[in-house]
Design a protein around this motif. Structure first.
Motif, mmCIF file in Angstrom:
data_model
loop_
_atom_site.group_PDB
_atom_site.id
_atom_site.type_symbol
_atom_site.label_atom_id
_atom_site.label_comp_id
_atom_site.label_asym_id
_atom_site.label_seq_id
_atom_site.Cartn_x
_atom_site.Cartn_y
_atom_site.Cartn_z
ATOM 1 N N THR A 36 0.864 -1.173 0.000
ATOM 2 C CA THR A 36 0.000 0.000 0.000
ATOM 3 C C THR A 36 0.900 1.222 0.000
ATOM 4 O OG1 THR A 36 -0.140 -0.130 2.414
ATOM 5 C CG2 THR A 36 -1.943 -1.117 1.151
ATOM 6 N N PRO A 37 0.451 2.336 -0.571
ATOM 7 C CA PRO A 37 1.340 3.476 -0.778
ATOM 8 C C PRO A 37 2.049 3.927 0.494
ATOM 9 C CG PRO A 37 -0.661 3.782 -2.016
ATOM 10 C CD PRO A 37 -0.871 2.554 -1.181
ATOM 11 N N ASN B 111 8.133 1.989 -3.843
ATOM 12 C CA ASN B 111 6.783 2.240 -3.349
ATOM 13 C C ASN B 111 6.537 3.736 -3.179
ATOM 14 O OD1 ASN B 111 4.219 1.687 -2.380
ATOM 15 N ND2 ASN B 111 4.896 1.118 -0.344
ATOM 16 N N SER C 83 4.198 5.479 -6.031
ATOM 17 C CA SER C 83 2.955 5.944 -5.408
ATOM 18 C C SER C 83 2.812 7.453 -5.518
ATOM 19 C CB SER C 83 2.915 5.522 -3.937
ATOM 20 O OG SER C 83 2.877 4.112 -3.810
ATOM 21 N N TRP D 264 -0.864 -2.084 -4.490
ATOM 22 C CA TRP D 264 0.001 -2.531 -5.571
ATOM 23 C C TRP D 264 0.259 -4.039 -5.476
ATOM 24 C CZ3 TRP D 264 1.218 1.008 -9.168
ATOM 25 C CH2 TRP D 264 1.348 2.362 -8.812
ATOM 26 N N ALA E 137 -0.955 -1.626 -10.336
ATOM 27 C CA ALA E 137 -2.059 -1.167 -9.482
ATOM 28 C C ALA E 137 -3.156 -2.210 -9.423
ATOM 29 C CB ALA E 137 -2.600 0.150 -10.004
#
Length: 244
Positions: free
Chosen positions: A75-76, A126, A130, A139, A242
């Motif tokens: 995750t971002p 990341n 992101s 992701w 994504a």
């Protein structure tokens, strides 16, 4: 969480936004990685390329490529989580040589998959990817260790599928090592094959960052400088896709 990446990363943002790719020399890339974490086990990390198994899907064609593979979820700007081992899949649209096949490769060794160096590389990716696409919530990340070997009788083919896209959103290609080889030039093309740029990854930490939907990429075959000695090109490839 505060973005861990600092200047001069803005130049990379501009290049990917404008051109769809950026070539990054080691003197820029290494400090960017170190701003995202530690590279304290770099020597052990790079030594792991000496323990890759052959790519069984290329054996029948006589193209010698060694590799290992791992999948992560991200995750971002948060931690990247190692997932259970799973196959690598590309459709024929993106890989006409080996598309529509679930390819099982040897997993990246757990100690390597959780190493400080790889975790740092994934943290940088990341944050960077992101930041380019802030609307993405999750992701799928795939990591590939590649060794391409060349001999006097057979050039090594880093991209046997030719100039291609990977079917993801972003790609990092990071040079780990090259020994006794010539060429291996990364080339970037438009979808209609118009050349956009080329760069030879020569030093450890030289890198290419690619916005995959916009451009095609490939690598020219490598040949040994001294045909009597082993010759190889080692790279780490990280892809971010994504998840909707």
């Amino acid at each position: 969480m505060q973005n861990r990446i600092a200047s001069p990363v803005s130049a990379l943002f501009d290049a990917l936004t404008r051109d769809g790719f950026s070539f990054v020399t080691a003197d820029v890339m290494q400090p960017l990685l170190q701003a995202s974490g530690e590279l304290s086990d770099w020597d052990a990390f790079t030594e792991s390329w000496n323990h890759l198994g052959p790519d069984p899907y290329l054996a029948a064609t006589g193209r010698l490529r060694r590799r290992r593979h791992a999948t992560y979820a991200a995750t971002p700007r948060n931690d990247v989580e190692l997932m259970p081992h799973q196959p690598h899949y590309q459709s024929l649209q993106y890989n006409q040589l080996q598309g529509d096949i679930k390819r099982w490769f040897d997993p990246i060794d757990v100690s390597v998959a959780n190493s400080a160096s790889l975790r740092t590389i994934l943290a940088f990716c990341n944050d960077f990817f992101s930041s380019l696409t802030p609307a993405v919530a999750q992701w799928q990340v795939e990591v590939h260790q590649f060794r391409i070997e060349a001999s006097a009788g057979a050039a090594g083919e880093p991209t046997p599928e030719g100039s291609h896209r990977d079917g993801v959103d972003f790609v990092l290609v990071l040079l780990i090592d090259r020994h006794n080889i010539a060429s291996g030039t990364t080339t970037i093309h438009t979808p209609d094959r118009k050349p956009l740029g080329d760069f030879t990854l020569t030093h450890p930490f030289d890198a290419a960052l690619i916005h995959d939907p916009r451009v095609f990429h490939g690598v020219t075959p490598v040949t040994p400088l001294d045909p009597s000695e082993p010759a190889h090109r080692d790279v780490l490839v990280v892809t971010f896709r994504a998840i909707s």
